[in-house]
Design a protein around this motif. Sequence first.
Motif, short mmCIF file in Angstrom:
data_model
loop_
_atom_site.label_atom_id
_atom_site.label_comp_id
_atom_site.label_asym_id
_atom_site.label_seq_id
_atom_site.Cartn_x
_atom_site.Cartn_y
_atom_site.Cartn_z
N MET A 183 -6.94 9.94 -8.21
CA MET A 183 -5.65 9.65 -7.59
C MET A 183 -5.63 10.07 -6.12
SD MET A 183 -3.58 8.06 -9.65
CE MET A 183 -5.03 7.19 -10.29
N ALA A 184 -6.27 11.19 -5.81
CA ALA A 184 -6.33 11.64 -4.42
C ALA A 184 -7.09 10.64 -3.56
CB ALA A 184 -7.00 13.02 -4.34
N ILE A 185 -8.18 10.11 -4.09
CA ILE A 185 -8.96 9.12 -3.34
C ILE A 185 -8.15 7.85 -3.14
CG2 ILE A 185 -10.98 7.59 -3.47
CD1 ILE A 185 -12.41 9.92 -4.95
N ILE A 186 -7.48 7.39 -4.19
CA ILE A 186 -6.65 6.18 -4.07
C ILE A 186 -5.56 6.40 -3.03
CG2 ILE A 186 -4.90 4.79 -5.26
CD1 ILE A 186 -6.59 4.89 -7.73
N PHE A 187 -4.95 7.60 -3.04
CA PHE A 187 -3.88 7.89 -2.08
C PHE A 187 -4.40 7.83 -0.65
CE2 PHE A 187 -1.61 11.19 0.42
CZ PHE A 187 -0.37 10.57 0.49
N VAL A 188 -5.52 8.48 -0.38
CA VAL A 188 -6.07 8.51 0.98
C VAL A 188 -6.47 7.11 1.42
CG1 VAL A 188 -7.96 9.37 2.41
CG2 VAL A 188 -6.80 10.91 0.81
N VAL A 189 -7.10 6.35 0.54
CA VAL A 189 -7.51 4.98 0.89
C VAL A 189 -6.28 4.12 1.16
CG1 VAL A 189 -8.60 2.88 0.00
CG2 VAL A 189 -9.71 5.09 -0.33
N ALA A 190 -5.25 4.23 0.31
CA ALA A 190 -4.03 3.44 0.52
C ALA A 190 -3.37 3.80 1.85
CB ALA A 190 -3.05 3.67 -0.63
N PHE A 220 0.82 -1.21 0.00
CA PHE A 220 0.00 0.00 0.00
C PHE A 220 0.85 1.27 0.00
CE2 PHE A 220 -3.32 -2.99 1.35
CZ PHE A 220 -4.32 -2.61 0.47
N LEU A 221 2.07 1.18 0.52
CA LEU A 221 3.00 2.29 0.41
C LEU A 221 3.31 2.57 -1.06
CD1 LEU A 221 5.12 4.33 1.56
CD2 LEU A 221 6.75 2.41 1.58
N THR A 222 3.53 1.52 -1.84
CA THR A 222 3.81 1.67 -3.27
C THR A 222 2.62 2.30 -3.99
OG1 THR A 222 5.27 -0.25 -3.18
CG2 THR A 222 4.51 0.46 -5.36
N ILE A 223 1.43 1.81 -3.71
CA ILE A 223 0.22 2.37 -4.33
C ILE A 223 0.08 3.84 -3.96
CG2 ILE A 223 -2.30 2.32 -4.33
CD1 ILE A 223 -2.14 -0.70 -4.09
N ALA A 224 0.29 4.16 -2.68
CA ALA A 224 0.15 5.54 -2.21
C ALA A 224 1.15 6.46 -2.89
CB ALA A 224 0.31 5.60 -0.69
#
Length: 303
Positions: A114-121, A62-66
């Motif tokens: 991308m912002a949503i993916i970042f926060v979720v990750a 999840f660090l990589t995704i974030a």
Amino acid sequence: MRFKNPLGGVSLSVDALSAPFGKFTDVCRMIKIEHSVFALPYAWAGAVLAARGLPPLWSLFFLTIAMVAARSFAMAFNRLVDLPFDRDNPRTQNRPLVTGAITTKQTWAFCAFMAIIFVVACGCINQVCLWLSVPALIFSAIYSILKRFSPMCHFWLGATLGLAPLAGWLSVSPNSLTLPPLLLFLAVTFWVAAFDIYYAFQDMDFDMAFDLHSIPATCGAETALALAAFSHAMTSIFLLLAGFAAGLHWPWYVVWLGITTMLFVEHRLMKPQDLRHVNTAFFTLNGIISPVVLIGVVLGIYL
């Protein structure tokens, strides 16, 4: 790009799958996906330092995704904010937003996604990373408008990428932040500032004409080169200190010497009156340095 359906029937197209944001290839060009090599290894290095070895695979995933999501958000937002200038700058007139290959509406949607993916990750990593996710997005977005007001924009960009080792450390050890990741933060801040100053030489005349405050346009070529050299020196010093603070073994110092040599070569390549080597200085050498730092951290722990 198309993939055959192994069961027959209609083939799948990556470009079709990315239609809400534009063609996949255009999106990759817009966010310069290849530049992910700059920050991501530092995030992994921070995680490795915190774990003193292989980090938990859950947090690493999840660090990589974030990291990819945060960088994609920041780059797309930068393209939106810079669009009025990119239309007038000969160097940037082939960018997807300028040509219309991607629309502003699609880019705003991409930023939001991308912002949503970042926060979720970040939420999947731990609570501290979740709390810091929105401030981190805001911090990364500020760079895009700072060039209009201050030549310190290069160092702000550096600090934005410098968050990578801090993020990596907090993904593994959210309740403590010690000296090694802070020293890596400073090393990355100065490292990125130096090569962003080099990159800005390409637009020096344009920035002066449009009152944009890059260091070359504001301070002149010689001062800009001196500041870049100073920043590279600080990079070398903080990388050395990070190794001492983390208790890394001898391979780290061999790697540190190699990196310091590459920084010196990079500085020697840069000549404001001859920009033929700017891509070598900007991307090729720096694209090598960040993975080498990660390798040095791993070897410095295990050997």
